[in-house]
Design a protein around this motif. Structure first.
Motif, PDB file in Angstrom:
ATOM      1  N   THR A  65      -6.572  44.202  37.540  1.00 17.12           N
ATOM      2  CA  THR A  65      -6.589  45.143  36.411  1.00 17.12           C
ATOM      3  C   THR A  65      -7.566  46.230  36.337  1.00 17.12           C
ATOM      4  O   THR A  65      -7.069  47.288  35.933  1.00 17.12           O
ATOM      5  CB  THR A  65      -6.693  44.042  35.245  1.00 17.12           C
ATOM      6  N   TRP A  66      -8.675  45.781  36.802  1.00  9.47           N
ATOM      7  CA  TRP A  66      -9.820  47.062  36.811  1.00  9.47           C
ATOM      8  C   TRP A  66      -9.346  48.122  38.037  1.00  9.47           C
ATOM      9  O   TRP A  66      -9.394  49.235  37.783  1.00  9.47           O
ATOM     10  CB  TRP A  66     -11.007  46.483  37.209  1.00  9.47           C
ATOM     11  N   MET A  67      -8.778  47.489  38.994  1.00  6.86           N
ATOM     12  CA  MET A  67      -7.947  48.611  39.999  1.00  6.86           C
ATOM     13  C   MET A  67      -7.150  49.526  39.428  1.00  6.86           C
ATOM     14  O   MET A  67      -7.202  50.556  39.913  1.00  6.86           O
ATOM     15  CB  MET A  67      -7.606  47.767  41.290  1.00  6.86           C
ATOM     16  N   LEU A  68      -6.265  48.918  38.785  1.00  9.93           N
ATOM     17  CA  LEU A  68      -5.278  49.543  38.105  1.00  9.93           C
ATOM     18  C   LEU A  68      -5.786  50.690  37.354  1.00  9.93           C
ATOM     19  O   LEU A  68      -5.239  51.944  37.446  1.00  9.93           O
ATOM     20  CB  LEU A  68      -4.306  48.750  37.121  1.00  9.93           C
ATOM     21  N   PHE A  69      -6.699  50.541  36.351  1.00 11.52           N
ATOM     22  CA  PHE A  69      -7.011  51.419  35.495  1.00 11.52           C
ATOM     23  C   PHE A  69      -7.969  52.395  35.921  1.00 11.52           C
ATOM     24  O   PHE A  69      -8.116  53.560  35.690  1.00 11.52           O
ATOM     25  CB  PHE A  69      -7.849  50.954  34.064  1.00 11.52           C
ATOM     26  N   ILE A  70      -8.900  52.120  37.109  1.00  8.63           N
ATOM     27  CA  ILE A  70      -9.951  52.955  37.668  1.00  8.63           C
ATOM     28  C   ILE A  70      -8.729  53.777  38.774  1.00  8.63           C
ATOM     29  O   ILE A  70      -9.269  54.888  38.821  1.00  8.63           O
ATOM     30  CB  ILE A  70     -10.691  52.303  38.661  1.00  8.63           C
ATOM     31  N   GLY A  71      -7.960  53.439  39.051  1.00  4.46           N
ATOM     32  CA  GLY A  71      -6.797  53.952  40.011  1.00  4.46           C
ATOM     33  C   GLY A  71      -5.898  55.041  39.179  1.00  4.46           C
ATOM     34  O   GLY A  71      -5.962  56.113  39.744  1.00  4.46           O
ATOM     35  N   LEU A  72      -5.853  54.802  37.868  1.00  2.00           N
ATOM     36  CA  LEU A  72      -5.223  55.636  36.921  1.00  2.00           C
ATOM     37  C   LEU A  72      -6.198  56.940  36.765  1.00  2.00           C
ATOM     38  O   LEU A  72      -5.569  58.106  36.820  1.00  2.00           O
ATOM     39  CB  LEU A  72      -5.151  55.097  35.317  1.00  2.00           C
ATOM     40  N   SER A  73      -7.447  56.553  36.686  1.00  5.11           N
ATOM     41  CA  SER A  73      -8.386  57.613  36.598  1.00  5.11           C
ATOM     42  C   SER A  73      -8.714  58.699  37.810  1.00  5.11           C
ATOM     43  O   SER A  73      -8.654  59.854  37.735  1.00  5.11           O
ATOM     44  CB  SER A  73      -9.905  57.105  36.239  1.00  5.11           C
ATOM     45  N   SER A  74      -8.858  57.740  38.759  1.00  4.85           N
ATOM     46  CA  SER A  74      -8.618  58.608  40.031  1.00  4.85           C
ATOM     47  C   SER A  74      -7.418  59.449  40.459  1.00  4.85           C
ATOM     48  O   SER A  74      -7.674  60.435  40.988  1.00  4.85           O
ATOM     49  CB  SER A  74      -8.783  57.487  41.282  1.00  4.85           C
ATOM     50  N   ALA A  75      -6.228  58.878  40.112  1.00  6.18           N
ATOM     51  CA  ALA A  75      -5.115  59.785  40.162  1.00  6.18           C
ATOM     52  C   ALA A  75      -5.040  61.070  39.291  1.00  6.18           C
ATOM     53  O   ALA A  75      -4.735  62.067  39.734  1.00  6.18           O
ATOM     54  CB  ALA A  75      -3.976  58.871  39.669  1.00  6.18           C
ATOM     55  N   PHE A  76      -5.747  60.977  37.903  1.00  5.10           N
ATOM     56  CA  PHE A  76      -5.900  62.069  37.360  1.00  5.10           C
ATOM     57  C   PHE A  76      -6.930  62.924  37.870  1.00  5.10           C
ATOM     58  O   PHE A  76      -6.805  64.318  37.904  1.00  5.10           O
ATOM     59  CB  PHE A  76      -6.555  62.018  35.988  1.00  5.10           C
ATOM     60  N   ARG A  77      -7.994  62.649  38.580  1.00  4.44           N
ATOM     61  CA  ARG A  77      -8.897  63.479  39.091  1.00  4.44           C
ATOM     62  C   ARG A  77      -8.259  64.161  40.457  1.00  4.44           C
ATOM     63  O   ARG A  77      -8.632  65.322  40.622  1.00  4.44           O
ATOM     64  CB  ARG A  77     -10.205  62.310  39.748  1.00  4.44           C
ATOM     65  N   GLN A  78      -7.399  63.592  41.153  1.00  3.13           N
ATOM     66  CA  GLN A  78      -6.787  64.244  42.192  1.00  3.13           C
ATOM     67  C   GLN A  78      -5.347  64.920  41.845  1.00  3.13           C
ATOM     68  O   GLN A  78      -4.714  65.145  42.769  1.00  3.13           O
ATOM     69  CB  GLN A  78      -6.630  63.152  43.344  1.00  3.13           C
ATOM     70  N   ARG A  79      -5.090  64.744  40.641  1.00  2.00           N
ATOM     71  CA  ARG A  79      -3.877  65.571  40.114  1.00  2.00           C
ATOM     72  C   ARG A  79      -2.705  64.964  40.827  1.00  2.00           C
ATOM     73  O   ARG A  79      -2.032  65.449  41.165  1.00  2.00           O
ATOM     74  CB  ARG A  79      -3.728  66.925  40.302  1.00  2.00           C
ATOM     75  N   MET A  80      -2.612  63.417  40.893  1.00  3.95           N
ATOM     76  CA  MET A  80      -1.572  62.989  41.483  1.00  3.95           C
ATOM     77  C   MET A  80      -0.514  62.110  40.789  1.00  3.95           C
ATOM     78  O   MET A  80       0.233  61.247  41.132  1.00  3.95           O
ATOM     79  CB  MET A  80      -2.166  61.970  42.524  1.00  3.95           C
ATOM     80  N   HIS A  81      -0.664  62.358  39.326  1.00  3.10           N
ATOM     81  CA  HIS A  81       0.232  61.775  38.663  1.00  3.10           C
ATOM     82  C   HIS A  81       1.752  62.418  38.684  1.00  3.10           C
ATOM     83  O   HIS A  81       1.673  63.595  39.123  1.00  3.10           O
ATOM     84  CB  HIS A  81      -0.044  61.666  37.029  1.00  3.10           C
ATOM     85  N   ILE A  82       2.815  61.737  38.186  1.00  2.33           N
ATOM     86  CA  ILE A  82       4.009  62.449  38.294  1.00  2.33           C
ATOM     87  C   ILE A  82       4.005  63.861  37.350  1.00  2.33           C
ATOM     88  O   ILE A  82       3.368  63.749  36.193  1.00  2.33           O
ATOM     89  CB  ILE A  82       4.978  61.263  37.484  1.00  2.33           C
ATOM     90  N   ARG A  83       4.723  64.736  38.021  1.00  4.93           N
ATOM     91  CA  ARG A  83       4.758  65.953  37.261  1.00  4.93           C
ATOM     92  C   ARG A  83       6.157  66.604  37.696  1.00  4.93           C
ATOM     93  O   ARG A  83       6.715  66.216  38.500  1.00  4.93           O
ATOM     94  CB  ARG A  83       3.631  66.871  37.689  1.00  4.93           C
ATOM     95  N   ILE A  84       6.619  67.569  36.825  1.00  4.50           N
ATOM     96  CA  ILE A  84       7.823  68.154  37.300  1.00  4.50           C
ATOM     97  C   ILE A  84       7.495  69.712  37.921  1.00  4.50           C
ATOM     98  O   ILE A  84       7.085  70.570  37.240  1.00  4.50           O
ATOM     99  CB  ILE A  84       8.440  68.637  35.931  1.00  4.50           C
ATOM    100  N   ASP A  85       7.309  69.653  39.336  1.00  6.00           N
ATOM    101  CA  ASP A  85       7.128  70.724  39.862  1.00  6.00           C
ATOM    102  C   ASP A  85       8.073  71.964  39.589  1.00  6.00           C
ATOM    103  O   ASP A  85       7.598  72.949  39.852  1.00  6.00           O
ATOM    104  CB  ASP A  85       6.909  70.528  41.458  1.00  6.00           C
TER     105      ASP A  85
END
Length: 174
Positions: free
Chosen positions: A58-78
């Protein structure tokens, strides 16, 4: 106004997130192997490992969420990036950042509220406060807010959602 302090804070938090994620991957792998060994080789299962693994995951999931925001890796419409001029990307960036930030702030509020509610509840096997697991939500959402704030203030709204290499490629094509 210098935003060097925000960059340093974000970089420090990002490094801590990466270290946390690497360490917890190792912990989970080791515990799964140990649990299988104890259960099937020694016929003496470790009853707490499943609960601990779920909390760590659970902690990995939410820290990973944050890490993905930092790296701009969330789903986006390019595709929008290619057809929109810089001003359109900026408007879309402002809207997306506002909606995302509002959602994350609501998750911080909700998660904190739930963690406080769960303070007195113990987990069944380890007998620790269930708030440990629930608190991953507000922590991850708060870290995500910091990463988004850094991107928005340091890089500008047009580049908040998309990686710089993608923005540069789109500007070359438009």
């Amino acid at each position: 106004m210098s935003l060097a302090w925000l960059r340093r804070l974000d970089d420090l938090l990002g490094g801590a997130e990466d270290l946390f994620l690497a360490a917890t991957h190792g912990v989970i792998a080791a515990l799964v192997i140990a649990a299988v060994f104890f259960r099937y080789v020694l016929s003496d299962p470790l009853i707490w490992t499943e609960e601990f693994i779920v909390i760590v995951f659970t902690w990995m999931l939410f820290i990973g969420l944050s890490s993905a925001f930092r790296q701009r890796m969330h789903i986006r419409i390019d595709a929008l990036l290619i057809v929109l001029p810089r001003r359109g990307r900026t408007v879309l960036g402002v809207i997306a950042v506002a909606v995302t930030a509002a959602t994350l702030v609501a998750l911080v509020w909700f998660g904190t509220e739930q963690a406080l509610i769960m303070l007195g509840t113990e987990t069944p096997m380890m007998r620790i406060s269930a708030a440990w697991a629930v608190s991953a939500l507000p922590v991850g959402a708060a870290l995500s807010c910091i990463h988004i704030l850094r991107h928005a203030l340091c890089d500008g709204m047009a580049e908040t959602l998309w990686p710089q290499d993608l923005v540069g490629a789109a500007e070359g094509e438009v």
